[in-house]
Design a protein around this motif. Structure first.
Motif, short mmCIF file in Angstrom:
data_model
loop_
_atom_site.label_atom_id
_atom_site.label_comp_id
_atom_site.label_asym_id
_atom_site.label_seq_id
_atom_site.Cartn_x
_atom_site.Cartn_y
_atom_site.Cartn_z
N LEU A 9 -8.07 -59.45 6.55
CA LEU A 9 -6.95 -58.68 7.08
C LEU A 9 -7.49 -57.44 7.79
O LEU A 9 -8.33 -56.72 7.23
CB LEU A 9 -6.01 -58.27 5.95
CG LEU A 9 -4.86 -57.33 6.30
CD1 LEU A 9 -3.89 -58.00 7.27
CD2 LEU A 9 -4.14 -56.89 5.03
N VAL A 10 -7.01 -57.19 8.99
CA VAL A 10 -7.46 -56.03 9.75
C VAL A 10 -6.25 -55.45 10.50
O VAL A 10 -5.33 -56.19 10.88
CB VAL A 10 -8.60 -56.41 10.73
CG1 VAL A 10 -8.13 -57.44 11.74
CG2 VAL A 10 -9.19 -55.19 11.40
N GLN A 11 -6.27 -54.16 10.70
CA GLN A 11 -5.19 -53.50 11.42
C GLN A 11 -5.33 -53.72 12.92
O GLN A 11 -6.45 -53.91 13.42
CB GLN A 11 -5.18 -52.01 11.11
CG GLN A 11 -4.79 -51.69 9.67
CD GLN A 11 -4.64 -50.20 9.43
OE1 GLN A 11 -5.12 -49.38 10.22
NE2 GLN A 11 -3.97 -49.85 8.37
N GLY A 14 -8.44 -52.93 15.30
CA GLY A 14 -9.65 -52.99 14.50
C GLY A 14 -10.60 -54.08 14.94
O GLY A 14 -10.37 -54.79 15.92
N SER A 15 -11.68 -54.20 14.18
CA SER A 15 -12.73 -55.18 14.49
C SER A 15 -13.02 -56.04 13.27
O SER A 15 -12.83 -55.61 12.13
CB SER A 15 -14.01 -54.46 14.92
OG SER A 15 -13.81 -53.71 16.09
N LEU A 16 -13.51 -57.22 13.56
CA LEU A 16 -13.88 -58.15 12.50
C LEU A 16 -14.96 -59.08 13.04
O LEU A 16 -14.94 -59.44 14.22
CB LEU A 16 -12.67 -58.96 12.06
CG LEU A 16 -12.68 -59.63 10.70
CD1 LEU A 16 -12.78 -58.60 9.58
CD2 LEU A 16 -11.40 -60.45 10.53
N GLN A 79 -17.90 -61.74 17.20
CA GLN A 79 -17.49 -60.35 17.00
C GLN A 79 -16.18 -60.13 17.73
O GLN A 79 -16.10 -60.37 18.94
CB GLN A 79 -18.56 -59.40 17.52
CG GLN A 79 -18.19 -57.93 17.37
CD GLN A 79 -18.03 -57.51 15.92
OE1 GLN A 79 -18.76 -57.96 15.04
NE2 GLN A 79 -17.04 -56.64 15.67
N ASN A 81 -13.23 -57.46 18.66
CA ASN A 81 -12.86 -56.04 18.75
C ASN A 81 -11.46 -55.91 19.34
O ASN A 81 -10.93 -56.84 19.94
CB ASN A 81 -13.86 -55.29 19.62
CG ASN A 81 -15.26 -55.33 19.04
OD1 ASN A 81 -15.48 -55.35 17.83
ND2 ASN A 81 -16.26 -55.35 19.93
N THR A 88 -3.95 -63.27 15.29
CA THR A 88 -3.79 -63.84 13.96
C THR A 88 -3.81 -65.37 14.03
O THR A 88 -3.03 -65.97 14.77
CB THR A 88 -2.48 -63.37 13.32
OG1 THR A 88 -2.54 -61.95 13.12
CG2 THR A 88 -2.24 -64.05 11.98
N VAL A 114 -7.83 -65.15 9.82
CA VAL A 114 -7.86 -63.80 10.36
C VAL A 114 -6.43 -63.34 10.55
O VAL A 114 -5.65 -64.00 11.24
CB VAL A 114 -8.62 -63.73 11.70
CG1 VAL A 114 -8.48 -62.35 12.32
CG2 VAL A 114 -10.09 -64.09 11.50
N VAL A 116 -4.10 -60.05 11.66
CA VAL A 116 -4.07 -58.72 12.27
C VAL A 116 -2.67 -58.15 12.07
O VAL A 116 -1.70 -58.63 12.65
CB VAL A 116 -4.42 -58.77 13.76
CG1 VAL A 116 -4.48 -57.35 14.33
CG2 VAL A 116 -5.73 -59.51 13.98
N SER A 118 -0.42 -54.38 10.56
CA SER A 118 -0.42 -53.03 9.99
C SER A 118 0.32 -53.01 8.66
O SER A 118 0.43 -51.97 8.02
CB SER A 118 0.22 -52.06 10.97
OG SER A 118 1.50 -52.49 11.34
#
Length: 118
Positions: A9-11, A14-16, A79, A81, A88, A114, A116, A118
């Motif tokens: 989970l990433v906002q 963000g990056s993953l 990667q 970004n 998602t 993945v 994405v 908030s």
């Protein structure tokens, strides 16, 4: 076998990073790919890398995603970004493998989620 890892989970913004290892008995790996599939949608190609390095991306991720590989480790990476909610999906690695019988076969890894949000 292909084994992907690194989802989560990433906002937004963000990056993953994702990674995928190819294991087994083979001579070499040709092109490697990352795909993604969002709920209710088809599986789409998001990144391609040839054995010698040239890459390709669809416009939807160009400039934000970077695919790379380590031939010595039989690994491919993605990667990501500036992630957006539309990124998602379940992400899958894929590879064209030259096996010991001199045939090239295509293999899928299990997906990694993945999200994405908030």
């Amino acid at each position: 076998q292909l084994q992907a890892s690194g989802g989560g989970l990433v906002q937004p913004g963000g990056s993953l990073g994702l990674s995928c290892e190819v294991s087994g008995d083979f001579f070499s790996i040709n092109a490697m790919y990352w795909y993604r599939q969002a709920p209710g949608k088809q599986r789409d190609l998001v990144a391609t890398i040839t054995r010698n390095g040239p890459t390709d991306y669809p416009d939807s991720v160009k400039g934000r995603f970077t695919i790379s590989r380590d031939n010595a480790k039989n690994m491919v990476y993605l990667q990501m970004n500036s992630l957006k909610p539309d990124d998602t999906a379940v992400y899958y690695c894929n590879a064209d493998v030259l096996e010991s019988d001199f045939r090239v076969r295509n293999y899928w890894g299990k997906g990694t989620q993945v999200t994405v949000s908030s």
